[in-house]
Write a protein that holds these residues in place. Sequence first.
Motif, PDB file in Angstrom:
ATOM      1  N   TRP A  44       0.823  -1.211   0.000  1.00 55.81           N
ATOM      2  CA  TRP A  44       0.000   0.000   0.000  1.00 55.81           C
ATOM      3  C   TRP A  44       0.858   1.264   0.000  1.00 55.81           C
ATOM      4  O   TRP A  44       0.502   2.275  -0.602  1.00 55.81           O
ATOM      5  CB  TRP A  44      -0.961   0.009   1.186  1.00 55.81           C
ATOM      6  CG  TRP A  44      -2.233  -0.703   0.859  1.00 55.81           C
ATOM      7  CD1 TRP A  44      -2.561  -1.978   1.185  1.00 55.81           C
ATOM      8  CD2 TRP A  44      -3.333  -0.187   0.104  1.00 55.81           C
ATOM      9  NE1 TRP A  44      -3.802  -2.289   0.699  1.00 55.81           N
ATOM     10  CE2 TRP A  44      -4.305  -1.202   0.031  1.00 55.81           C
ATOM     11  CE3 TRP A  44      -3.596   1.034  -0.508  1.00 55.81           C
ATOM     12  CZ2 TRP A  44      -5.510  -1.042  -0.639  1.00 55.81           C
ATOM     13  CZ3 TRP A  44      -4.810   1.203  -1.168  1.00 55.81           C
ATOM     14  CH2 TRP A  44      -5.746   0.170  -1.234  1.00 55.81           C
ATOM     15  N   THR A  45       2.001   1.212   0.658  1.00 54.01           N
ATOM     16  CA  THR A  45       2.897   2.364   0.643  1.00 54.01           C
ATOM     17  C   THR A  45       3.431   2.601  -0.764  1.00 54.01           C
ATOM     18  O   THR A  45       3.468   3.740  -1.251  1.00 54.01           O
ATOM     19  CB  THR A  45       4.061   2.146   1.634  1.00 54.01           C
ATOM     20  OG1 THR A  45       3.516   1.969   2.943  1.00 54.01           O
ATOM     21  CG2 THR A  45       5.005   3.322   1.641  1.00 54.01           C
ATOM     22  N   MET A  46       3.837   1.527  -1.428  1.00 59.90           N
ATOM     23  CA  MET A  46       4.329   1.643  -2.802  1.00 59.90           C
ATOM     24  C   MET A  46       3.212   2.093  -3.745  1.00 59.90           C
ATOM     25  O   MET A  46       3.440   2.900  -4.653  1.00 59.90           O
ATOM     26  CB  MET A  46       4.903   0.308  -3.267  1.00 59.90           C
ATOM     27  CG  MET A  46       5.512   0.355  -4.650  1.00 59.90           C
ATOM     28  SD  MET A  46       6.879   1.520  -4.790  1.00 59.90           S
ATOM     29  CE  MET A  46       8.135   0.671  -3.890  1.00 59.90           C
ATOM     30  N   ALA A  47       2.009   1.595  -3.516  1.00 56.07           N
ATOM     31  CA  ALA A  47       0.878   2.021  -4.345  1.00 56.07           C
ATOM     32  C   ALA A  47       0.593   3.506  -4.151  1.00 56.07           C
ATOM     33  O   ALA A  47       0.219   4.200  -5.098  1.00 56.07           O
ATOM     34  CB  ALA A  47      -0.363   1.194  -4.005  1.00 56.07           C
ATOM     35  N   GLY A  48       0.795   3.995  -2.937  1.00 55.52           N
ATOM     36  CA  GLY A  48       0.609   5.420  -2.693  1.00 55.52           C
ATOM     37  C   GLY A  48       1.619   6.250  -3.442  1.00 55.52           C
ATOM     38  O   GLY A  48       1.300   7.331  -3.967  1.00 55.52           O
ATOM     39  N   ASP A  49       2.852   5.756  -3.535  1.00 53.47           N
ATOM     40  CA  ASP A  49       3.902   6.486  -4.239  1.00 53.47           C
ATOM     41  C   ASP A  49       3.724   6.452  -5.753  1.00 53.47           C
ATOM     42  O   ASP A  49       4.021   7.424  -6.439  1.00 53.47           O
ATOM     43  CB  ASP A  49       5.278   5.925  -3.882  1.00 53.47           C
ATOM     44  CG  ASP A  49       5.643   6.143  -2.420  1.00 53.47           C
ATOM     45  OD1 ASP A  49       5.015   7.017  -1.778  1.00 53.47           O
ATOM     46  OD2 ASP A  49       6.545   5.431  -1.932  1.00 53.47           O
ATOM     47  N   THR A  50       3.261   5.322  -6.271  1.00 54.14           N
ATOM     48  CA  THR A  50       3.200   5.170  -7.732  1.00 54.14           C
ATOM     49  C   THR A  50       1.820   5.408  -8.328  1.00 54.14           C
ATOM     50  O   THR A  50       1.714   5.924  -9.432  1.00 54.14           O
ATOM     51  CB  THR A  50       3.680   3.770  -8.147  1.00 54.14           C
ATOM     52  OG1 THR A  50       2.875   2.784  -7.510  1.00 54.14           O
ATOM     53  CG2 THR A  50       5.136   3.570  -7.778  1.00 54.14           C
ATOM     54  N   LEU A  51       0.779   5.024  -7.617  1.00 53.20           N
ATOM     55  CA  LEU A  51      -0.566   5.124  -8.166  1.00 53.20           C
ATOM     56  C   LEU A  51      -1.390   6.259  -7.572  1.00 53.20           C
ATOM     57  O   LEU A  51      -2.503   6.517  -8.026  1.00 53.20           O
ATOM     58  CB  LEU A  51      -1.325   3.803  -7.957  1.00 53.20           C
ATOM     59  CG  LEU A  51      -0.677   2.559  -8.577  1.00 53.20           C
ATOM     60  CD1 LEU A  51      -1.463   1.314  -8.200  1.00 53.20           C
ATOM     61  CD2 LEU A  51      -0.604   2.706 -10.088  1.00 53.20           C
ATOM     62  N   GLY A  52      -0.878   6.870  -6.533  1.00 51.66           N
ATOM     63  CA  GLY A  52      -1.597   7.978  -5.922  1.00 51.66           C
ATOM     64  C   GLY A  52      -2.702   7.564  -4.963  1.00 51.66           C
ATOM     65  O   GLY A  52      -3.594   8.358  -4.669  1.00 51.66           O
TER      66      GLY A  52
END
Length: 108
Positions: A44-52
């Motif tokens: 979820w952290t990576m998704a926040g960085d890449t997908l907003g």
Amino acid sequence: MIAQSGPQDADPVPSGQTRGLPVGRAPLSSLGIPFGLSGLAGTWTMAGDTLGTPALIGDVLWFVALAAWTGVIGNYLLRSRNRGGGIRADLDHPVQGAFATLAPSVGC
């Protein structure tokens, strides 16, 4: 007349024993719980960085993983102490010993 059994008759407790928390040893495989939560939080952290996606979701999951890690380690150590130390035996066990490596990888 047929006697009806109520909930008090469903599961009698043998004399000398009480209901409560299980008294057995906690397995090291319980460390898989915070390990999985950490993986989910990282995703979820990576998704926040890449997908907003909202960063709050990842942050909350990291907190939940930390709480689970603390709870599982505390439970394991408490039960190990109360049930006669067998931590070394758990580490030498061919299956349980492998799960011990999850403790530092989740705690970092």
